[in-house]
Write an enzyme that holds these catalytic residues in place. Structure first.
Site, mmCIF file in Angstrom:
data_model
loop_
_atom_site.group_PDB
_atom_site.id
_atom_site.type_symbol
_atom_site.label_atom_id
_atom_site.label_comp_id
_atom_site.label_asym_id
_atom_site.label_seq_id
_atom_site.Cartn_x
_atom_site.Cartn_y
_atom_site.Cartn_z
ATOM 1 N N PRO A 56 -4.273 50.278 28.880
ATOM 2 C CA PRO A 56 -4.007 48.842 28.795
ATOM 3 C C PRO A 56 -2.749 48.453 28.012
ATOM 4 C CG PRO A 56 -5.748 49.436 27.276
ATOM 5 C CD PRO A 56 -5.337 50.696 27.960
ATOM 6 N N GLN A 57 -2.252 49.359 27.157
ATOM 7 C CA GLN A 57 -1.140 48.981 26.269
ATOM 8 C C GLN A 57 0.112 48.586 27.037
ATOM 9 O OE1 GLN A 57 -2.980 51.661 25.783
ATOM 10 N NE2 GLN A 57 -3.858 51.489 23.728
ATOM 11 N N SER A 82 1.456 55.318 34.162
ATOM 12 C CA SER A 82 1.279 55.732 32.766
ATOM 13 C C SER A 82 0.765 57.162 32.692
ATOM 14 C CB SER A 82 0.271 54.814 32.068
ATOM 15 O OG SER A 82 0.762 53.504 32.059
ATOM 16 N N CYS A 128 7.528 54.603 24.728
ATOM 17 C CA CYS A 128 7.715 56.029 24.439
ATOM 18 C C CYS A 128 7.782 56.865 25.723
ATOM 19 C CB CYS A 128 6.631 56.538 23.497
ATOM 20 S SG CYS A 128 4.998 56.111 24.024
ATOM 21 N N ASN A 129 7.268 56.324 26.819
ATOM 22 C CA ASN A 129 7.274 57.100 28.070
ATOM 23 C C ASN A 129 8.373 56.701 29.040
ATOM 24 O OD1 ASN A 129 5.101 58.669 27.407
ATOM 25 N ND2 ASN A 129 3.620 57.160 28.160
ATOM 26 N N ARG A 130 9.115 55.653 28.731
ATOM 27 C CA ARG A 130 10.087 55.169 29.715
ATOM 28 C C ARG A 130 11.126 54.253 29.085
ATOM 29 N NH1 ARG A 130 7.259 53.969 33.735
ATOM 30 N NH2 ARG A 130 5.334 54.749 32.809
ATOM 31 N N GLY A 152 -12.206 66.789 8.821
ATOM 32 C CA GLY A 152 -11.056 67.299 9.579
ATOM 33 C C GLY A 152 -10.376 66.203 10.369
ATOM 34 N N GLU A 153 -9.325 66.602 11.094
ATOM 35 C CA GLU A 153 -8.487 65.629 11.795
ATOM 36 C C GLU A 153 -9.261 64.861 12.881
ATOM 37 O OE1 GLU A 153 -4.477 65.799 14.427
ATOM 38 O OE2 GLU A 153 -4.833 67.445 13.044
#
Lengths: 426, 269
Positions: free
Chosen positions: A115-116, A109, A51-53, A191-192
């Protein structure tokens, strides 16, 4: 000549609107990335898309220009209405290799050291293998990057400590209780944020989860999703007496948990209890935290922990960079060894060393005999090496030269001197 | 010949224990897990050498060599190391090594500096009751020592958590509950072993004197007090489910008495 290049769109420069267009899904790998092989001398491609690259690490043999095909690929993915070119980052040689090492170590990151990314690097390695995009150089580069990523996390604190409030709460609970297998948690307010903490606790195996809310139906609703136990808010203090971890996240204007009734309800339990108050205004009266065996953390305390962890991770960056430099150096040496000339030099050096060692055994022999032995062994060595060296130089394609050089390096365990990092820069 | 062997062996396992302590401390103050793993292996190597040396000496002397202060200290270090290795294998946590290994080293270094190995044993000490009594006391001491380390670390971590200032101990140590478990089981095992030591000591005295001599000298009073303090801690915890903090404080108090009892033991011998 082997050339390594990097092309990529990262969250640092590229807006999400473009990043989401250039994602390399499985079909794009087959339809758009695989056809790169063979164009402009491209022999290997390692794609990485998160999602970032979205990045491509490319190996070329010969003098072709990979810019054209790569830009065309991204232009095709981005669409005609966007000028993707403006955001495309590019690096060559060891700088390209360094990029992948930094990515794998989590230095690039959004959340430093997360770690992902290491798993994602491996996942795309598998995908690239399935599409037959990898070769000797990219496999070695990935091996180096994954090893560097593991070392960074094992030998430094780049991945240590929670960097989000919900994880900090779970980490605190883990520090007090170890495992959650026999622990009971209570979530007050559905709540969330509270639900997020509860999900983390459940993911870590909490034994029982009570859900309390002013509107009982909402507790029932969330209980279904989280497989928790809905409890009427009137039974709050009785539930606290049975709980080890309490997360409070209501929107109530005053204290939901007050020191007096809390003291009375938990007096008999004599076990440690962690209270996490992530509500604003706070739900738990601060005096509760003064009781023995009670650990009360509010949102500021948790953010303090998160900030300290972030600073700790940032302080580790230099250490990680030094570690990556070691790995990069080893990779550069290996890459340098694949060129024909250094291989021939190393091969000759190896033979010469063996010859000298053997001659040393005759150093007490008469001078004429030594001279004869010197002449005979030198001629023998030159004749032995003549054919392979000539064939190696005459190989028609760069990829053949690469394969043979690597085979010679392995068969004869050739050692190459440390490479000059600048040698592979463009 | 045997003295040279004993000294060389003791120097060898002391060196291994020192190396393990250095690596455990390095692991605690850095984050390199491989240092911790290496430390665990070096400690086991030290234990193996120590065990082999003990076996050779037992074969040579015909009894467990713990008759002198030098040997008793070295054996105490051995037992602590053995107990810690078991705990480490069970808990898979390496952080306590930084606190246990230096204690083992101190015992071994003092023992080496005051090197005076056991020789011929007077006849009255050549009794199975005496051997069980002394080794039981040693094992109890080791259990209490480990429990106390667990208790001290528990209080340090508790303080960091309660003050909401997580520091180095927070990031390195295992959980509070695990430390509490070390303290609890260490105390429990220590109490059982101490009871065995008292019982066998009583039998040994009866054997050598034809009647049990229960003079209340300082050593015996300290031993009874130790047993009482630890038993109180365990019973209070069982009945009232007192917090780990209470047991930790009682554990530390109990260990002070253990040290006093051993000191009186040394003086009386």
């Amino acid at each position: 000549m082997i050339r390594l290049s990097y092309y990529g769109f990262t969250y640092r420069q590229t807006p999400v609107e473009l990043r989401e267009r250039v994602v390399l899904a499985d079909d794009a790998l087959a339809a758009r990335v695989a056809p790169l092989i063979g164009q402009a001398g491209i022999t290997e491609v390692y794609p990485l898309s998160t999602c970032n690259r979205t990045e491509l690490y490319i190996v070329q043999l010969g003098d072709g220009d990979a810019d054209g095909p790569v830009r065309a690929l991204f232009a095709g993915l981005a669409g005609a209405d966007v000028r993707a070119d403006r955001y495309l980052e590019r690096a060559t040689g060891l700088e390209a290799a360094r990029r992948l090492l930094e990515v794998a170590a989590g230095l690039d990151s959004m959340v430093m050291g997360e770690p992902q990314i290491l798993g994602q690097v491996k996942e795309f390695q598998d995908k690239a293998r399935r599409h037959q995009l990898l070769g000797t150089v990219t496999e070695r580069l990935l091996q180096t990057a994954i090893h560097a990523g593991k070392r960074a996390r094992e030998e430094t604190e780049i991945g240590q400590g929670a960097v989000s409030v919900s994880f900090a709460a779970v980490e605190l609970a883990r520090k007090i209780f170890g495992g959650f297998e026999h622990k009971t948690a209570a979530l007050i307010g559905v709540g969330e944020m509270g639900a997020l903490c509860a999900r983390h606790l459940q993911a870590h195996g909490v034994h029982r989860l009570y859900l309390l809310n002013r509107t009982f139906e909402r507790s029932v609703e969330l209980a279904r999703e989280l497989t928790g136990i809905p409890v009427p808010i009137e039974e709050l203090y009785a539930t606290l007496a049975q709980s080890d971890i309490v997360i409070s996240a209501t929107a109530a204007p005053g204290f939901v948990i007050q020191a007096g009734p809390f003291r009375e309800s938990v007096a008999a339990r004599r076990r440690e209890i962690l209270l996490v108050d992530i509500a604003i205004p706070r739900d738990i009266e601060p005096a509760v935290g003064d009781l023995a065996g009670v650990f009360l953390y509010d949102i500021d305390d948790l953010e303090g922990i998160v900030d300290a962890n972030r600073r700790k991770r940032e302080a580790e960056v230099d250490k990680v960079r030094r570690l990556l430099l070691d790995e990069l150096d080893a990779f550069a040496r290996w890459l340098g060894s694949l060129d024909v000339t250094p291989t021939i030099v190393a091969l000759r050096g190896k033979f010469e060393t063996i010859r000298r060692r053997e001659l040393d055994g005759y150093r007490n022999a008469p001078p004429q005999e030594r001279e004869l032995a010197e002449r005979v062994t030198r001629a023998f060595m030159n004749k032995l090496l003549h054919a392979p060296v000539t064939r190696l130089k005459e190989l028609p394609s760069e990829s053949d030269k690469l394969r043979c050089s690597e085979a010679l390096n392995r068969l004869f365990e050739l050692e190459h001197p440390p490479a000059d990092p600048e040698a592979h820069e463009s | 010949m045997m003295t040279t062997f004993t000294f060389t062996a003791q120097a060898a396992f002391t060196a291994l224990y020192l190396a393990a302590a250095y690596l455990y401390l390095k692991y605690f103050f850095s984050v390199e897990r491989r240092c911790g793993l290496l430390a665990a292996r070096v400690l086991v190597a030290g234990l193996v050498v120590h065990l082999a040396a003990l076996a050779v000496r037992i074969a040579h002397l015909g009894y467990l060599p713990i008759a002198t202060v030098c040997d008793a200290l070295s054996f105490a270090g051995f037992i602590i190391a053995l107990a810690y290795v078991c705990i480490e294998k069970f808990s898979r946590d390496l952080s306590m090594g930084a606190f246990v290994a230096p204690i083992i080293c101190i015992a071994q270094v003092i023992s080496l500096l005051w090197f005076h190995p056991s020789g011929d044993l007077p006849v009255r000490y050549r009794s199975p009751w005496f051997e069980i009594h002394v080794s039981g006391s040693m094992f109890a001491f080791a259990s209490f020592a480990i429990a106390t380390i667990g208790a001290v670390l528990y209080l340090v971590l508790y303080r960091e958590l309660h003050r909401k200032r997580p520091g180095r101990f927070y990031s390195r140590l295992t959980s509070l509950e695990q430390l509490d478990r070390v303290n609890f089981y260490g105390s429990l095992l220590g109490v059982i072993l101490l009871a065995v030591a008292i019982f066998t000591g009583f039998n040994w005295m009866r054997e050598i004197r034809a009647s049990a001599d229960l003079r209340l000298d300082a050593r015996i009073i300290a031993t009874w007090f130790t047993l009482a303090v630890y038993l109180t801690g365990l019973v209070v915890r069982r009945i009232t489910r007192a917090s780990g903090r209470t047991l930790s404080l009682l554990s530390i108090a109990g260990f002070i008495l253990v040290v006093m009892a051993f000191a009186f033991e040394g003086i009386s011998h």
